[in-house]
Design a protein around this motif. Structure first.
Motif, PDB file in Angstrom:
ATOM      1  N   THR A 161       0.811  -1.411   0.003  1.00  0.00           N
ATOM      2  CA  THR A 161       0.140  -0.277  -0.370  1.00  0.00           C
ATOM      3  C   THR A 161       1.049   1.292   0.065  1.00  0.00           C
ATOM      4  OG1 THR A 161      -1.872  -0.929   1.354  1.00  0.00           O
ATOM      5  CG2 THR A 161      -1.876   1.082   1.044  1.00  0.00           C
ATOM      6  N   ALA A 162       1.894   1.398   0.571  1.00  0.00           N
ATOM      7  CA  ALA A 162       3.026   2.568   0.689  1.00  0.00           C
ATOM      8  C   ALA A 162       3.434   2.901  -0.408  1.00  0.00           C
ATOM      9  CB  ALA A 162       3.996   2.118   1.706  1.00  0.00           C
ATOM     10  N   THR A 163       3.601   1.566  -1.784  1.00  0.00           N
ATOM     11  CA  THR A 163       4.389   1.883  -2.385  1.00  0.00           C
ATOM     12  C   THR A 163       3.569   2.343  -3.704  1.00  0.00           C
ATOM     13  OG1 THR A 163       6.308  -0.242  -1.822  1.00  0.00           O
ATOM     14  CG2 THR A 163       6.038   0.537  -4.042  1.00  0.00           C
ATOM     15  N   ALA A 164       2.056   1.147  -3.887  1.00  0.00           N
ATOM     16  CA  ALA A 164       1.590   1.805  -4.545  1.00  0.00           C
ATOM     17  C   ALA A 164       1.215   3.556  -4.465  1.00  0.00           C
ATOM     18  CB  ALA A 164      -0.050   1.335  -4.331  1.00  0.00           C
ATOM     19  N   THR A 165       0.487   3.792  -3.020  1.00  0.00           N
ATOM     20  CA  THR A 165       1.294   5.586  -2.643  1.00  0.00           C
ATOM     21  C   THR A 165       1.736   6.108  -3.048  1.00  0.00           C
ATOM     22  OG1 THR A 165      -0.954   5.089  -0.425  1.00  0.00           O
ATOM     23  CG2 THR A 165      -0.555   6.634  -0.797  1.00  0.00           C
ATOM     24  N   ALA A 166       2.653   5.814  -2.604  1.00  0.00           N
ATOM     25  CA  ALA A 166       4.357   6.415  -2.922  1.00  0.00           C
ATOM     26  C   ALA A 166       4.068   6.916  -5.292  1.00  0.00           C
ATOM     27  CB  ALA A 166       5.342   5.693  -2.947  1.00  0.00           C
TER      28      ALA A 166
END
Length: 461
Positions: free
Chosen positions: A271-276
């Motif tokens: 989720t953190a990577t997708a948001t970044a």
């Protein structure tokens, strides 16, 4: 005479070099192979046995995912590289009836009213994270989204909001999660001979010690909650502890631990990577940024998280982000159970299949100019679950999909509505292996240039 099956389109590169390429540069490896064999090819990579067949044709993927209880079964043995992390009772590694039963126990935590109860908390965590960033000083967008994602895990998943216990969990989870952030350190999961405990200075030795400390904290928390139950708690751990199977039996402590670790690992980095990636593309494409801001400003004064979630262009932006840079490269492995023909190739029982999410999302016939970021694709067209599958598919579709999309939308909406950002480095971000995911190699370098004046749409948050 019976015709012998032959593996389709076998790559000619020597297996050792294929394995090195797969670990160091999975995107380059897959794209080079797909240029030679666009729909299906046979690879020799680590982690899935000796040989694996990559499939990225939607028709073949549909056949695999709609027959994944008979012809193509999700056999956990093919995903065993994750066992040291998630444990033997993880929903990732269970099979057949046991998998179905445990999945049914976990799923309610990610739907309906539960999701709504998480919304305000996620918005508050996002606002807090961005408010601590100083103006005109560079930061890494990926670091900020990781901090938000970790706080969501601590508060929404574990139900920890403050105090020494939360800080201990945070410290130990970060140590373990960041241990395998590079292709080099990730390689210990793919080569069993590297899984040697050579003390705290060795990657595997440090991982084992971090895992032991995290397990001790988790088991202590479970014991405390069993002794002092609180029916008012709505965090995911509490819901899992109260869930019972058809026989009225709750999960054991070890089952709870394994499901929790699975949710943490599946939800944190992904989720953190997708948001970044979303922050990167929104600020890379000026017209996308402007159009998204206009949509956010139409929400009015009585906005709630569910109103944000339903915004059509924000949805399209998130979908296009997950298309162009899917965090997970392939669906859960399937194993052929009986002789079957796929795209004209006869496959024998035991053949391991990987439906390639990345290569499917890069097909020119599905997504013209696939390297271009165009959210309008998802406004003008609809794609089947076999053409757009960032969370996998079939009975092994990601359990936390709803929470991941919810979090991604809310974090992006809060950030864009409150602050003005700029990318520091105009060079294109490239995807790099980070454990089992594909993250932005340079971390999305950004700067906050100011606060937005027009914020009516978020007065109530």
């Amino acid at each position: 005479m019976k015709k012998q099956a032959q593996l389709p389109n076998i790559l000619k590169t020597r297996p050792f070099f294929q394995k090195i390429q797969w670990i160091a540069d999975p995107v380059g490896y897959m794209e080079k192979a797909a240029q030679q064999y666009p729909d299906i090819f046979t690879a020799r990579i680590v982690g899935f046995g000796d040989t694996v067949v990559f499939v990225n044709h939607p028709q073949a993927i549909q056949e695999i995912l709609t027959n994944d209880r008979k012809k193509f079964v999700a056999v956990a043995e093919a995903n065993k590289i994750a066992k040291p992390l998630v444990g033997e009772y993880s929903v990732f590694l269970l099979e057949g009836t046991r998998h179905k039963q445990r999945r049914q126990l976990v799923m309610p935590a990610f739907h309906g009213e539960q999701m709504q109860s998480y919304g305000q908390r996620i918005c508050s965590l996002a606002e807090n994270a961005f408010s601590q960033l100083p103006l005109d000083q560079p930061f890494l967008g990926h670091n900020v989204t990781q901090e938000i994602s970790l706080q969501v895990i601590l508060q929404v998943v574990l139900g920890l909001h403050e105090g020494e216990k939360l800080q201990k969990f945070k410290h130990l989870l970060l140590q373990m999660l960041n241990l395998f952030q590079s292709p080099f350190t990730s390689s210990v999961f793919f080569f069993s001979f590297l899984q040697k405990d050579l003390g705290t200075w060795s990657p595997w030795g440090k991982f084992l010690r971090d895992r032991k400390q995290i397990d001790e904290l988790i088991y202590a928390e479970i014991t405390e909650r069993r002794q002092q139950p609180d029916t008012k708690r709505v965090d995911i751990l509490s819901m899992l502890m109260s869930a019972t199977d058809d026989a009225g039996q709750p999960m054991t402590d070890q089952e709870l631990r394994d499901q929790l670790i699975s949710l943490i690992l599946a939800g944190y980095e992904t989720t953190a990577t997708a948001t970044a990636w979303g922050l990167y593309w929104i600020h890379k494409k000026l017209l996308v940024h402007e159009k998204l801001l206009k949509e956010l400003d139409t929400l009015g004064d009585f906005t709630d998280p569910m109103s944000i979630y339903r915004l059509p262009y924000l949805t399209a932006v998130c979908n296009e982000t997950l298309r162009i840079h899917p965090v997970i490269m392939f669906c859960f492995p399937r194993v052929v159970q009986e002789p079957v023909r796929l795209l004209g190739h006869l496959l024998e029982p035991g053949t391991v299949l990987l439906a390639s999410v990345y290569l499917t999302h890069q097909r020119e016939d599905l997504y013209p100019q696939p390297k271009e970021f165009k959210p309008e694709r998802f406004v003008e067209s609809q794609f089947s679950p076999y053409e757009f599958l960032p969370f996998g598919g079939g009975v092994r579709r990601c359990i936390g999909e709803a929470l991941a999309i919810f979090q991604m939308k809310l974090v992006l909406a809060i950030a864009l509505s409150r602050y003005e950002f700029a990318l520091v480095d105009r060079r294109p971000e490239r995807p790099q292996r980070r454990g089992f995911t594909l993250a932005p190699a340079d971390g999305v370098k950004m700067v906050i240039t100011g606060r937005r004046v027009c914020q009516e749409s978020f007065k109530s948050l």
